[in-house]
Design an enzyme around this catalytic site. Structure first.
Site, short mmCIF file in Angstrom:
data_model
loop_
_atom_site.label_atom_id
_atom_site.label_comp_id
_atom_site.label_asym_id
_atom_site.label_seq_id
_atom_site.Cartn_x
_atom_site.Cartn_y
_atom_site.Cartn_z
N GLY A 1 0.81 -1.22 0.00
CA GLY A 1 0.00 0.00 0.00
C GLY A 1 0.84 1.26 0.00
CB CYS A 2 3.68 2.35 2.08
SG CYS A 2 2.80 2.32 3.65
CB THR A 3 5.29 0.45 -2.71
OG1 THR A 3 6.18 0.00 -1.69
CG2 THR A 3 6.05 0.57 -4.01
CB ALA B 1 5.60 6.32 -2.33
#
Length: 79
Positions: free
Chosen positions: A31-33, A36
């Site tokens: 999710g964070c990748t 970003a």
């Protein structure tokens, strides 16, 4: 806060400017990748509106330097 270049930045350094500030809990998670990358792709649009984009994580700077795309605190410049 320390951007990818290692020079400390403060929210006061953005006084009088629009700032898109987003938080992600941990680098290299799915999710964070995605988040970003989406912010990195949208950075030129934000910049055209006069906004800087800053991502904030609790990861250490050495971990963040391993990311394929790093958005710095200086106007959304991509490294």
């Amino acid at each position: 806060m320390t951007p990818a270049g290692g020079k400390p930045a403060t929210l006061g350094g953005f006084a009088g400017q629009w700032l898109v500030l987003y938080f992600y809990p941990k680098a290299f998670t799915s999710g964070c990748t995605v988040e970003a990358h989406l912010f990195a792709e949208a950075t030129p649009k934000f910049k055209a509106l006069g906004a800087s984009v800053v991502g904030v994580s609790s990861d250490d700077i050495e971990t963040l330097k391993k990311l394929p795309i790093i958005v710095t605190a200086q106007g959304g410049r991509l490294l």
